[in-house]
Design a protein around this motif. Structure first.
Motif, PDB file in Angstrom:
ATOM      1  N   TRP A 153     -13.301 -24.027  -1.585  1.00  0.00           N
ATOM      2  CA  TRP A 153     -11.982 -24.531  -0.622  1.00  0.00           C
ATOM      3  C   TRP A 153     -10.729 -23.369  -1.206  1.00  0.00           C
ATOM      4  CZ3 TRP A 153     -12.748 -27.334   3.195  1.00  0.00           C
ATOM      5  CH2 TRP A 153     -13.736 -28.233   3.247  1.00  0.00           C
TER       6      TRP A 153
ATOM      7  N   PHE B  28      -4.643 -21.179  -1.474  1.00  0.00           N
ATOM      8  CA  PHE B  28      -4.245 -22.498  -1.286  1.00  0.00           C
ATOM      9  C   PHE B  28      -3.869 -23.114   0.121  1.00  0.00           C
ATOM     10  CE2 PHE B  28      -2.404 -26.848  -2.260  1.00  0.00           C
ATOM     11  CZ  PHE B  28      -3.500 -27.357  -2.593  1.00  0.00           C
TER      12      PHE B  28
ATOM     13  N   CYS C 261      -6.448 -22.645   2.667  1.00  0.00           N
ATOM     14  CA  CYS C 261      -7.088 -24.006   2.690  1.00  0.00           C
ATOM     15  C   CYS C 261      -6.535 -25.128   3.452  1.00  0.00           C
ATOM     16  CB  CYS C 261      -7.474 -24.277   1.122  1.00  0.00           C
ATOM     17  SG  CYS C 261      -8.248 -25.800   0.909  1.00  0.00           S
TER      18      CYS C 261
ATOM     19  N   GLN D 142     -14.022 -30.447  -6.635  1.00  0.00           N
ATOM     20  CA  GLN D 142     -12.625 -29.980  -6.017  1.00  0.00           C
ATOM     21  C   GLN D 142     -12.574 -30.376  -4.585  1.00  0.00           C
ATOM     22  OE1 GLN D 142     -13.477 -25.800  -4.294  1.00  0.00           O
ATOM     23  NE2 GLN D 142     -11.345 -25.541  -5.298  1.00  0.00           N
TER      24      GLN D 142
ATOM     25  N   LEU E 238      -8.787 -32.299  -3.984  1.00  0.00           N
ATOM     26  CA  LEU E 238      -8.103 -31.703  -2.718  1.00  0.00           C
ATOM     27  C   LEU E 238      -7.728 -33.092  -1.875  1.00  0.00           C
ATOM     28  CD1 LEU E 238      -7.242 -29.502  -1.136  1.00  0.00           C
ATOM     29  CD2 LEU E 238      -9.708 -29.164  -0.424  1.00  0.00           C
TER      30      LEU E 238
END
Length: 223
Positions: free
Chosen positions: A69, A82, A85, A107, A111
């Protein structure tokens, strides 16, 4: 919705896989859960925003391709890609949604829990409906101050289900995350950092959680 003689629709769930795995792999991992769980949820499994940039821990267990991600430093305090993502997930939710909740592993779990708080603060997922519940398997909290500040500035108010593994290296961090949640359900299992099968007690908890979110959805639709 209420006029459909109280027919409960299946909660639609966006499922975020672990680091350097894939949507297909997460689908297989969750496929071990009892049919009465799987039949009650509409699960969607996207691949991560980026192809894996290194070796995957599941090589030899699950077939490639693998995805991630976002990337991070050793201390997990600085992230790369980030924002990309976040944009990727929002875009996916717009195209394939609407989604009611998020499920994440590793992960993907970090998230998922972070996204709920960031959405509540208005810094992520601003163009999609509110996340109404979370299923967190092997999760933890974001460590990067800039992200954590937005993700956990207020408690996570939607119902949450947490899987905590006895020998999971992330368990202490999963417990910290639990503290941030107002309406948590918890499934303890004896395994490590994995998606466990559900024993009788776990299944019971899972089914009462599903009942809880269906009630939330019904209440919202009747408003």
């Amino acid at each position: 919705m209420g006029s459909e003689a109280g027919i409960v629709r299946k909660p639609r769930v966006l499922c975020l896989h672990g680091f350097r795995t894939s949507g297909e792999i997460l689908k297989k991992q969750i496929g071990k859960w009892p049919q009465q769980v799987l039949d009650n949820l509409d699960l969607v499994f996207p691949n991560g925003a980026h192809p894996a940039q290194g070796k995957s821990d599941v090589e030899g267990i699950f077939d490639p391709p693998y995805y991630e991600w976002f990337q991070f430093n050793k201390e997990f305090t600085e992230y790369t890609n980030f924002d990309k993502c976040l944009a990727y997930i929002e875009d996916y939710m717009i195209k394939h949604g609407p989604f009611d909740g998020l499920l994440g592993f590793s992960q993907g779990a970090i998230l998922s829990a972070g996204l709920a708080g960031m959405q509540a603060k208005g810094v992520a997922l601003t163009k999609v409906p509110k996340i109404k519940f979370l299923i967190i398997v092997g999760g933890a909290m974001f460590k990067a101050p800039s992200v954590a500040e937005n993700a956990y500035s207020s408690p996570i108010r939607c119902p949450t289900l947490h899987f905590l593994g006895e020998t999971d290296f992330l368990k202490p961090y999963g417990l910290e995350l639990l503290e941030k949640c107002v309406d948590p359900f918890v499934i303890h299992h004896p395994k490590g950092h994995t998606i466990p099968r559900l024993d009788e007690k776990g299944l019971e908890t899972m089914l009462s959680f599903i009942e809880r979110i269906q009630k939330t959805l019904l209440d919202e639709e009747e408003k």
